[in-house]
Design a protein around this motif. Structure first.
Motif, PDB file in Angstrom:
ATOM      1  N   TYR A 156      14.194  85.641  28.095  1.00 20.96           N
ATOM      2  CA  TYR A 156      14.348  84.544  27.144  1.00 20.96           C
ATOM      3  C   TYR A 156      13.125  84.422  26.245  1.00 20.96           C
ATOM      4  N   ILE A 157      13.313  83.619  25.194  1.00 21.31           N
ATOM      5  CA  ILE A 157      12.203  83.236  24.326  1.00 21.31           C
ATOM      6  C   ILE A 157      12.071  81.722  24.400  1.00 21.31           C
ATOM      7  N   GLU A 158      10.859  81.242  24.661  1.00 25.41           N
ATOM      8  CA  GLU A 158      10.586  79.817  24.576  1.00 25.41           C
ATOM      9  C   GLU A 158      10.346  79.464  23.108  1.00 25.41           C
ATOM     10  N   VAL A 159      11.159  78.553  22.581  1.00 26.79           N
ATOM     11  CA  VAL A 159      11.031  78.114  21.191  1.00 26.79           C
ATOM     12  C   VAL A 159      10.333  76.758  21.218  1.00 26.79           C
ATOM     13  N   HIS A 160       9.084  76.726  20.785  1.00 27.66           N
ATOM     14  CA  HIS A 160       8.271  75.517  20.872  1.00 27.66           C
ATOM     15  C   HIS A 160       8.229  74.780  19.530  1.00 27.66           C
ATOM     16  N   THR A 161       8.532  73.510  19.563  1.00 33.05           N
ATOM     17  CA  THR A 161       8.293  72.627  18.422  1.00 33.05           C
ATOM     18  C   THR A 161       7.193  71.655  18.840  1.00 33.05           C
ATOM     19  N   ARG A 162       6.831  70.749  17.957  1.00 35.36           N
ATOM     20  CA  ARG A 162       5.793  69.782  18.305  1.00 35.36           C
ATOM     21  C   ARG A 162       6.258  68.811  19.386  1.00 35.36           C
ATOM     22  N   GLU A 163       7.571  68.629  19.489  1.00 33.48           N
ATOM     23  CA  GLU A 163       8.099  67.633  20.421  1.00 33.48           C
ATOM     24  C   GLU A 163       8.639  68.217  21.717  1.00 33.48           C
ATOM     25  N   ARG A 164       9.222  69.431  21.666  1.00 40.83           N
ATOM     26  CA  ARG A 164       9.894  69.941  22.860  1.00 40.83           C
ATOM     27  C   ARG A 164       9.978  71.456  22.834  1.00 40.83           C
ATOM     28  N   MET A 165      10.578  71.996  23.894  1.00 39.72           N
ATOM     29  CA  MET A 165      10.747  73.441  24.007  1.00 39.72           C
ATOM     30  C   MET A 165      12.220  73.738  24.275  1.00 39.72           C
ATOM     31  N   HIS A 166      12.747  74.779  23.623  1.00 34.72           N
ATOM     32  CA  HIS A 166      14.117  75.240  23.822  1.00 34.72           C
ATOM     33  C   HIS A 166      14.066  76.679  24.313  1.00 34.72           C
ATOM     34  N   LEU A 167      15.133  77.114  24.980  1.00 32.44           N
ATOM     35  CA  LEU A 167      15.232  78.499  25.435  1.00 32.44           C
ATOM     36  C   LEU A 167      16.260  79.250  24.601  1.00 32.44           C
ATOM     37  N   LEU A 168      15.901  80.451  24.204  1.00 34.10           N
ATOM     38  CA  LEU A 168      16.766  81.308  23.405  1.00 34.10           C
ATOM     39  C   LEU A 168      16.846  82.668  24.080  1.00 34.10           C
ATOM     40  N   ARG A 169      18.061  83.160  24.271  1.00 36.39           N
ATOM     41  CA  ARG A 169      18.233  84.479  24.897  1.00 36.39           C
ATOM     42  C   ARG A 169      18.261  85.540  23.805  1.00 36.39           C
ATOM     43  N   GLU A 170      17.127  86.153  23.572  1.00 37.71           N
ATOM     44  CA  GLU A 170      16.976  87.200  22.562  1.00 37.71           C
ATOM     45  C   GLU A 170      15.658  87.902  22.826  1.00 37.71           C
ATOM     46  N   THR A 171      15.485  89.102  22.264  1.00 44.30           N
ATOM     47  CA  THR A 171      14.193  89.779  22.372  1.00 44.30           C
ATOM     48  C   THR A 171      13.293  89.319  21.244  1.00 44.30           C
ATOM     49  N   LEU A 172      12.001  89.371  21.473  1.00 46.06           N
ATOM     50  CA  LEU A 172      11.046  88.924  20.461  1.00 46.06           C
ATOM     51  C   LEU A 172      11.076  89.838  19.241  1.00 46.06           C
ATOM     52  N   SER A 173      11.285  91.133  19.459  1.00 44.72           N
ATOM     53  CA  SER A 173      11.346  92.072  18.332  1.00 44.72           C
ATOM     54  C   SER A 173      12.561  91.804  17.458  1.00 44.72           C
ATOM     55  N   GLY A 174      13.697  91.504  18.085  1.00 46.66           N
ATOM     56  CA  GLY A 174      14.898  91.184  17.322  1.00 46.66           C
ATOM     57  C   GLY A 174      14.719  89.938  16.496  1.00 46.66           C
ATOM     58  N   LEU A 175      14.075  88.920  17.075  1.00 50.12           N
ATOM     59  CA  LEU A 175      13.817  87.684  16.343  1.00 50.12           C
ATOM     60  C   LEU A 175      12.816  87.914  15.219  1.00 50.12           C
ATOM     61  N   GLU A 176      11.762  88.667  15.491  1.00 50.30           N
ATOM     62  CA  GLU A 176      10.726  88.921  14.492  1.00 50.30           C
ATOM     63  C   GLU A 176      11.302  89.541  13.220  1.00 50.30           C
ATOM     64  N   ALA A 177      12.287  90.425  13.378  1.00 48.38           N
ATOM     65  CA  ALA A 177      12.885  91.096  12.224  1.00 48.38           C
ATOM     66  C   ALA A 177      13.606  90.127  11.305  1.00 48.38           C
ATOM     67  N   ARG A 178      13.986  88.956  11.810  1.00 43.38           N
ATOM     68  CA  ARG A 178      14.752  88.006  11.008  1.00 43.38           C
ATOM     69  C   ARG A 178      13.896  86.840  10.492  1.00 43.38           C
ATOM     70  N   LEU A 179      12.603  86.837  10.841  1.00 42.27           N
ATOM     71  CA  LEU A 179      11.711  85.772  10.393  1.00 42.27           C
ATOM     72  C   LEU A 179      10.934  86.199   9.160  1.00 42.27           C
ATOM     73  N   ASP A 180      10.633  85.244   8.298  1.00 39.27           N
ATOM     74  CA  ASP A 180       9.856  85.509   7.091  1.00 39.27           C
ATOM     75  C   ASP A 180       8.433  85.882   7.497  1.00 39.27           C
ATOM     76  N   PRO A 181       7.980  87.108   7.184  1.00 43.28           N
ATOM     77  CA  PRO A 181       6.634  87.534   7.613  1.00 43.28           C
ATOM     78  C   PRO A 181       5.512  86.768   6.918  1.00 43.28           C
ATOM     79  N   GLU A 182       5.820  86.080   5.840  1.00 47.87           N
ATOM     80  CA  GLU A 182       4.800  85.267   5.194  1.00 47.87           C
ATOM     81  C   GLU A 182       4.624  83.922   5.889  1.00 47.87           C
ATOM     82  N   ALA A 183       5.564  83.570   6.753  1.00 50.88           N
ATOM     83  CA  ALA A 183       5.483  82.290   7.452  1.00 50.88           C
ATOM     84  C   ALA A 183       5.232  82.453   8.946  1.00 50.88           C
ATOM     85  N   PHE A 184       5.645  83.602   9.515  1.00 53.91           N
ATOM     86  CA  PHE A 184       5.509  83.801  10.955  1.00 53.91           C
ATOM     87  C   PHE A 184       4.755  85.093  11.236  1.00 53.91           C
TER      88      PHE A 184
END
Length: 259
Positions: free
Chosen positions: A180-208
């Motif tokens: 899983y991936i722990e998705v952290h916000t300022r208030e709480r944490m959520h769990l996401l079933r995905e690989t970090l590499s797969g998620l990274e490919a879909r995130l804006d590299p200028e922001a993440f």
């Protein structure tokens, strides 16, 4: 056995066209239709279809978001429906993915169904959907055929029988833990079933920015950098989060600081 099938497309005309083409196949049972990614995630969990016709370009949560939320190991056999041009279609062929180009042609649909039947007949149904977004995006980039890149804006997260659409701007950092991936916000944490590499490919590299093998941070939330003697570093984030960065990923951070 009939193949229980779900149709997912934000265009009613496209859904109707696929359904009409499938009506002539006695081996197909259409168990539902969805007009958006969030409802598709819920329908896949509730209906457990064998096969999904999945549009790639949908508002809010697109086809790749659906796969990420459901999980590659839980995703049914998938036939993509896409309006990409011929060069982008080559990317799907290179990756041995099933696809239908809009407008859908009957003969092409039959070919895709034949491949789906072959896949479903295997004793081991381990699919090729893990890291699908990352692999297809990489091939599209190699071909120079990718349309204007649309980075992830809202992250669909399955939670207590519903789908939460979380704005990625609210995320301070992502941290891999097991499957899983722990998705952290300022208030709480959520769990996401995905690989970090797969998620990274879909995130804006200028922001993440990936700062270690197991962590990606929202660069807008970096408040303080604390270098370590080993070359590693500690980042303090808004919301009082603290993450450890690896010296192997320091180049990206240094480029950000120079910018």
């Amino acid at each position: 056995m009939r193949i229980r099938t779900l149709i997912v497309d934000d265009e009613a005309l496209a859904r109707r066209g696929i359904r009409q083409l499938l009506e002539g196949d006695a081996g197909i049972e259409v168990v539902g239709e969805c007009a958006d990614g969030a409802s598709a995630i819920e329908a896949i969990a509730a209906l457990q279809p064998d096969l999904v016709f999945l549009d790639i370009a949908m508002p809010e949560a697109d086809g790749f978001d659906v796969i990420a939320a459901v999980g590659g190991d839980c995703m049914p056999a998938t036939i993509f429906v896409t309006a990409y041009d011929q060069y982008a279609v080559r990317a799907f062929e290179v990756q041995a993915l099933d696809y239908l180009l809009k407008p859908v042609e009957p003969a092409r649909l039959r070919d895709a169904l034949a491949r789906a039947r072959t896949r479903l007949a295997r004793p081991d149904r381990t699919d090729t959907t893990n890291d699908l977004a990352a692999r297809v995006a990489a091939v599209l980039d190699e071909l120079g055929a990718s349309p204007a890149r649309r980075y992830l804006r809202r992250l669909p997260i399955r939670k207590a029988g519903r789908v939460l659409l979380l704005d990625v701007d609210e995320v301070t950092h992502f941290e891999a833990t097991g499957n899983y991936i722990e998705v952290h916000t300022r208030e709480r944490m959520h769990l996401l079933r995905e690989t970090l590499s797969g998620l990274e490919a879909r995130l804006d590299p200028e922001a993440f920015l990936r700062v270690s093998r197991s962590c990606i941070v929202n660069t807008r939330d970096i408040r303080e950098l604390q270098p370590q003697a080993s070359g590693d570093f500690v980042l303090l984030l808004d919301g009082d989060s603290e993450v450890l960065g690896s010296r192997r990923y320091r180049t990206g951070l240094d480029a950000l600081l120079r910018g």
